[in-house]
Design an enzyme around this catalytic site. Structure first.
Site, mmCIF file in Angstrom:
data_model
loop_
_atom_site.group_PDB
_atom_site.id
_atom_site.type_symbol
_atom_site.label_atom_id
_atom_site.label_comp_id
_atom_site.label_asym_id
_atom_site.label_seq_id
_atom_site.Cartn_x
_atom_site.Cartn_y
_atom_site.Cartn_z
ATOM 1 N N LEU A 1 94.793 109.616 27.283
ATOM 2 C CA LEU A 1 94.830 109.918 25.850
ATOM 3 C C LEU A 1 95.629 108.895 25.056
ATOM 4 O O LEU A 1 96.654 108.393 25.518
ATOM 5 C CB LEU A 1 95.445 111.310 25.637
ATOM 6 C CG LEU A 1 94.774 112.478 26.366
ATOM 7 C CD1 LEU A 1 95.501 113.787 26.046
ATOM 8 C CD2 LEU A 1 93.292 112.585 26.010
ATOM 9 N N HIS B 1 92.812 110.273 20.240
ATOM 10 C CA HIS B 1 92.491 111.586 20.820
ATOM 11 C C HIS B 1 93.399 112.668 20.220
ATOM 12 O O HIS B 1 92.958 113.787 19.956
ATOM 13 C CB HIS B 1 92.740 111.591 22.333
ATOM 14 C CG HIS B 1 91.837 110.705 23.125
ATOM 15 N ND1 HIS B 1 92.282 109.616 23.830
ATOM 16 C CD2 HIS B 1 90.504 110.769 23.346
ATOM 17 C CE1 HIS B 1 91.266 109.047 24.459
ATOM 18 N NE2 HIS B 1 90.179 109.720 24.181
ATOM 19 N N ASP C 1 82.908 106.174 18.495
ATOM 20 C CA ASP C 1 81.629 106.171 19.211
ATOM 21 C C ASP C 1 80.584 106.770 18.262
ATOM 22 O O ASP C 1 80.160 107.915 18.433
ATOM 23 C CB ASP C 1 81.724 107.013 20.493
ATOM 24 C CG ASP C 1 82.719 106.417 21.466
ATOM 25 O OD1 ASP C 1 82.412 105.373 22.042
ATOM 26 O OD2 ASP C 1 83.813 106.995 21.617
ATOM 27 N N GLN D 1 77.221 107.932 19.646
ATOM 28 C CA GLN D 1 77.444 109.164 20.426
ATOM 29 C C GLN D 1 77.586 110.376 19.488
ATOM 30 O O GLN D 1 77.027 111.448 19.748
ATOM 31 C CB GLN D 1 78.690 109.002 21.288
ATOM 32 C CG GLN D 1 79.191 110.303 21.894
ATOM 33 C CD GLN D 1 80.361 110.107 22.838
ATOM 34 O OE1 GLN D 1 80.182 109.683 23.959
ATOM 35 N NE2 GLN D 1 81.568 110.417 22.394
HETATM 36 O O1 PAF Z 1 83.635 110.065 24.275
HETATM 37 C C1 PAF Z 1 83.947 110.403 25.437
HETATM 38 O O2 PAF Z 1 85.110 110.334 25.831
HETATM 39 C C2 PAF Z 1 82.857 110.887 26.374
HETATM 40 O O3 PAF Z 1 81.667 110.204 26.162
HETATM 41 C C3 PAF Z 1 82.645 112.404 26.317
HETATM 42 C C4 PAF Z 1 82.138 112.834 24.938
HETATM 43 C C5 PAF Z 1 83.932 113.125 26.634
HETATM 44 C C6 PAF Z 1 81.583 112.813 27.344
HETATM 45 O O4 PAF Z 1 81.962 112.483 28.629
#
Ligand code: PAF
Length: 281
Positions: A33, A37, A150, A153
């Protein structure tokens, strides 16, 4: 803070919170972390009654040539940081429990994973969507928090939630940056001090595009050229891609006349780094 690794215990506990009407906030991570985070945890705390942080280095989102084996890990430190920030449960499942009997069942998004990082990381997004769907079924959150670092994502997971009708609100948190602008990432520990220095050119390039847009330049081609010149000026950064896309559909745009995003992935010697910024006309 309680730490749980059993998927059954996690799901039973989450279901009992659902039943009691307790709003669950969820921050999925792969651990190691950093402040970025921790800010996701802060947002989860503000938007829920009970916060679960998962730490799981998901093997299915790494290609065979990627850094699964050397991905940085420090569970004891993560637990201390998470507890200090007010996390209620730290969920640390094993790969055997997450993927009982292999990985036959997958979640796959088509359009949104086709471009940007998609071609450079085959199978990556399939691994991400599959594991996050599984984690959602175990943690049963009302709200889940993801970083804009990300960005692809974030869009992929938001679309998954919409398409599969997960009753979950997705909250996006702006990228947390070092004082010199470098986007925080667990992978920044891989950088030598010279690489760390040169990596600041990435955000400087993206900011050049933002500045030019603010002065009225809307041509994506011109904005990309300006960003590229600043990014490669240090000599070692090689672009995987540098694109301007619609902020929602991630489709390429010729003119920045709607909410858009400039996104990049670069190679800096052995390292792969990603970053992005909003482009709002
Ligand atoms: O962004 C991340 O750390 C990862 O891609 C996740 C969303 C925890 C999935 O493993």
């Amino acid at each position: 803070m309680e730490t749980l690794s059993s998927v059954k215990k996690m799901q039973d506990l989450a279901l009992s919170k659902n039943k009691a009407g307790i709003r669950i906030g969820f921050v999925p991570t792969m651990g190691f972390l950093h402040e970025g985070h921790l800010q996701l945890i802060d947002v989860a705390k503000k938007n829920s009654d009970w916060v679960v942080l998962s730490i799981f280095v998901n093997p299915t989102q790494f290609a065979p040539n990627e850094d699964l084996d050397r991905y940085p890990r420090d569970l004891a430190r993560d637990q201390k940081l998470a507890a200090a920030r007010g996390v209620d449960v730290c969920f640390t499942p094993t790969a055997e429990e997450i993927y009982p009997g292999g990985d036959q069942s997958v979640v796959l998004l088509t359009e949104l994973t086709r471009g940007l990082c998609g071609p450079f990381r085959p199978g990556h997004f399939r691994g991400v969507t599959t594991v996050v769907a599984k984690l959602f079924n175990l943690v049963r959150p009302d709200v889940a928090i993801f970083g804009e670092k990300d960005y692809q994502q974030l869009r992929v997971l938001s679309k998954m939630v919409e398409d599969l009708h997960f009753p979950i609100e997705i909250l996006a948190v702006p990228t947390f940056r070092e004082t010199d602008g470098l986007a925080m990432s667990s992978r920044n520990v891989y950088l030598s001090s010279a690489e760390r220095q040169e990596a600041t050119h990435i955000v400087q390039g993206l900011r050049k595009a933002q500045e030019a847009l603010a002065k009225g330049k809307t041509s994506s081609k011109q904005l990309i050229q300006l960003a590229k010149e600043a990014m490669v000026s240090g000599g070692n950064i090689q672009l995987e891609y540098l694109e301007i896309v619609d902020a929602n559909s991630l489709a390429a745009v010729d003119q920045v006349i709607q909410p858009s995003r400039i996104l990049t992935a670069v190679r800096l010697n052995q390292n792969r780094l990603i970053d992005n910024l909003p482009l709002n006309p």
